[in-house]
Write a protein that holds these residues in place. Structure first.
Motif, mmCIF file in Angstrom:
data_model
loop_
_atom_site.group_PDB
_atom_site.id
_atom_site.type_symbol
_atom_site.label_atom_id
_atom_site.label_comp_id
_atom_site.label_asym_id
_atom_site.label_seq_id
_atom_site.Cartn_x
_atom_site.Cartn_y
_atom_site.Cartn_z
ATOM 1 N N ALA A 177 0.822 -1.273 0.080
ATOM 2 C CA ALA A 177 0.189 -0.125 -0.126
ATOM 3 C C ALA A 177 0.846 1.201 -0.098
ATOM 4 C CB ALA A 177 -0.978 -0.118 1.258
ATOM 5 N N VAL A 178 2.144 1.188 0.767
ATOM 6 C CA VAL A 178 3.087 2.263 0.627
ATOM 7 C C VAL A 178 3.648 2.623 -0.438
ATOM 8 C CG1 VAL A 178 4.960 3.335 1.889
ATOM 9 C CG2 VAL A 178 3.150 2.320 3.339
ATOM 10 N N LEU A 179 3.957 1.413 -0.919
ATOM 11 C CA LEU A 179 4.628 1.363 -2.503
ATOM 12 C C LEU A 179 3.634 2.265 -3.479
ATOM 13 C CD1 LEU A 179 6.517 -1.162 -4.334
ATOM 14 C CD2 LEU A 179 4.425 -0.359 -5.386
ATOM 15 N N PHE A 180 2.428 1.596 -3.556
ATOM 16 C CA PHE A 180 1.431 2.273 -4.310
ATOM 17 C C PHE A 180 1.273 3.764 -4.107
ATOM 18 C CE2 PHE A 180 0.285 -2.336 -5.532
ATOM 19 C CZ PHE A 180 0.238 -2.121 -6.915
ATOM 20 N N ALA A 181 1.170 4.130 -2.960
ATOM 21 C CA ALA A 181 0.801 5.574 -2.495
ATOM 22 C C ALA A 181 2.028 6.508 -3.218
ATOM 23 C CB ALA A 181 0.951 5.895 -0.923
ATOM 24 N N LEU A 182 3.220 6.081 -3.099
ATOM 25 C CA LEU A 182 4.439 6.741 -3.411
ATOM 26 C C LEU A 182 4.514 6.691 -4.813
ATOM 27 C CD1 LEU A 182 7.130 5.891 -0.628
ATOM 28 C CD2 LEU A 182 5.829 7.929 -0.828
ATOM 29 N N ALA A 183 4.508 5.481 -5.536
ATOM 30 C CA ALA A 183 4.367 5.509 -7.025
ATOM 31 C C ALA A 183 3.317 6.233 -7.492
ATOM 32 C CB ALA A 183 4.026 3.980 -7.379
ATOM 33 N N ASN A 184 2.035 6.279 -6.974
ATOM 34 C CA ASN A 184 0.763 7.084 -7.514
ATOM 35 C C ASN A 184 1.236 8.427 -7.262
ATOM 36 O OD1 ASN A 184 -0.825 5.179 -8.059
ATOM 37 N ND2 ASN A 184 -1.760 4.959 -6.272
ATOM 38 N N LEU A 185 1.976 9.053 -6.505
ATOM 39 C CA LEU A 185 2.448 10.403 -6.329
ATOM 40 C C LEU A 185 3.434 10.667 -7.721
ATOM 41 C CD1 LEU A 185 2.653 12.956 -4.560
ATOM 42 C CD2 LEU A 185 4.950 11.939 -3.462
ATOM 43 N N GLY A 186 4.100 9.905 -8.026
ATOM 44 C CA GLY A 186 4.801 10.251 -9.051
ATOM 45 C C GLY A 186 3.958 10.114 -10.400
ATOM 46 N N THR A 187 3.294 9.153 -10.359
ATOM 47 C CA THR A 187 2.371 8.892 -11.813
ATOM 48 C C THR A 187 1.560 9.873 -11.960
ATOM 49 O OG1 THR A 187 2.605 6.414 -11.470
ATOM 50 C CG2 THR A 187 0.866 7.393 -13.041
ATOM 51 N N TRP A 188 0.754 10.565 -10.908
ATOM 52 C CA TRP A 188 -0.310 11.393 -11.055
ATOM 53 C C TRP A 188 0.266 13.066 -11.215
ATOM 54 C CZ3 TRP A 188 -5.254 11.089 -12.169
ATOM 55 C CH2 TRP A 188 -5.782 9.776 -12.313
#
Length: 421
Positions: free
Chosen positions: A237-248
């Motif tokens: 979940a933390v990985l997706f949160a940080l990855a989504n920060l970059g992606t979005w």
């Protein structure tokens, strides 16, 4: 690739699952139509990258407010009924949005309000939907079931933007929004046709925990499971949160970037969005093959690194063909990540708390999206340099994936040995 596609189709997963898949696909078509139409409409009204990015922030802000109650509801009540009510509510709200647009209103605030209310349905709906998949298929079929769901979603992401571009050109924005309202109504009818009825998940099975009426206690149980008993889920979940920060930082500005920096028409922008759907379909096709060979957490880590590198490669591209191909690859990787993540949750979480855990991990993973959406618009207005923003976004995602190699996500959790079938 052809072998993996045949593996997806080798055996029916049952009529109840097929109705669920149909409902998901039909409503997904409408979602993708309005996801393209609304940012384009706001950009046309304001010409502002920030105002356009606010649309994305409003679509994801309800996840922070309603995900946890949505998870509790999914574990308390029959999930099929939740899905029917959610689709009917979305039908009404999308219809209101269509009426606002059809009335000729040029108020951006009204569009924002309608978009926000429509987005409020989704976090109440999604945990029940994800929790219902393992109720309808066998454990060994979870990769195929989730891959079909993602493939269906991405077929609609292929068709949706193209349909939206045609509708906008032919009948204006209101036609796209009316189509969105209609898809939710059809989805509700398909859900009604699912005859498999089950007790509320929290009441199933010998020794299952009793249904609690204390919201905070139920939320606490899911948090304890993630933080103490199932650490790979917290890491993911933390990985997706940080990855989504970059992606979005990029995704929320994509319409603006393609319109302003690359001078693309709405039709060409639709091509780029359609290409991301085509790539995601191919990504779904390889999921069963990957699921038989690699643990889902490790697939997520590898995909995060590859997608980060792909975002950086967007910088030198200028024509619609090369941008579309690269964006298709990035979305294909994203689909593999999502299917792997779904399987990891479904295999490692007790059924009686699956709705809450889905909601909690999803809230953590998505909480960065509204921030990233607005931040991307602010940085573009301040720097006027989307290429720098793209470099930051891709670099962040790449670093997050490499860092996850040291986390509990890099384990065999959720992997099912094909020899055990």
């Amino acid at each position: 690739m052809s072998t993996d596609v045949r593996a997806l189709a080798k055996r029916r997963l049952g009529t109840p699952y097929e109705l669920l898949l149909f409902a998901f696909v039909v409503s997904g078509l409408g979602n993708w139509i309005y996801r393209l139409a609304l940012p384009l409409m706001v950009f046309e009204l304001t010409g502002s990258a920030l105002n356009t990015a606010v649309v994305y922030a409003l679509e994801y802000a309800p996840l922070l407010l309603l995900s946890l109650p949505g998870g509790v509801i999914a574990d308390r009540f029959e999930r099929r009924r939740i899905l029917v009510v959610g689709d009917l509510a979305a039908t009404v709200l999308a219809g209101i949005l269509a009426l606002v647009v059809t009335s000729g209103s040029s108020s951006v605030l009204l569009v924002y309000l309608a978009a926000f209310l429509l987005a409020c349905v989704e976090p109440l709906y999604y945990p029940a939907f994800q929790g219902m998949v393992p109720d309808l298929v066998r454990d060994k079929d979870l990769e195929r079931a989730n891959a079909w769901m993602q493939m269906g979603d991405n077929v609609m992401s292929l068709a949706g933007p193209a349909v939206a571009g045609v509708l906008i050109a032919a009948v204006g924005y209101q036609g796209a929004i009316w189509a969105d309202a209609g898809t939710f109504a059809v989805s509700a009818l398909a859900m009604v046709a699912i005859r498999t009825r089950s007790k509320p998940p929290a009441a199933q099975g010998a020794g299952a925990e009793p249904v609690r009426r204390n919201l905070l206690r139920e939320v606490k149980d899911s948090l304890v499971h993630i933080t103490r008993d199932n650490r790979p889920l917290l890491s993911g979940a933390v990985l997706f949160a940080l990855a989504n920060l970059g992606t979005w930082l990029v995704q929320a500005n994509l319409v603006y970037y393609l319109s302003d920096y690359q001078s693309m028409s709405p039709a060409l922008i639709g091509v780029v969005f359609a290409a991301q759907g085509a790539g995601a379909v191919l990504g779904a096709a390889v999921c069963p093959w990957l699921g038989r060979r690699f643990a889902p957490g490790r697939v997520v880590i590898a995909g995060t690194v590859l997608a980060g590198a792909g975002i950086v490669l967007l910088i030198p591209l200028r024509d619609v063909v090369s941008i579309s191909v690269l964006w298709a690859l990035i979305y294909g990787i994203g689909t593999v990540n999502m299917v792997s993540w779904f399987v990891l949750r479904q295999r490692t979480v007790p059924p009686q708390m699956l709705g809450r855990v889905v909601a909690t991990t999803r809230m953590i993973a998505f909480m960065s999206i509204p921030v990233a959406s607005v931040l991307g618009g602010v940085l573009e207005q301040r720097w006027h340099n989307m290429y720098l923003i793209i470099a930051i976004a891709g670099g962040l995602r790449l670093l997050v994936g490499l860092g996850a190699l040291l986390s509990p996500l890099n384990s065999s959790a959720g992997w099912r040995n094909p020899a055990d079938s």
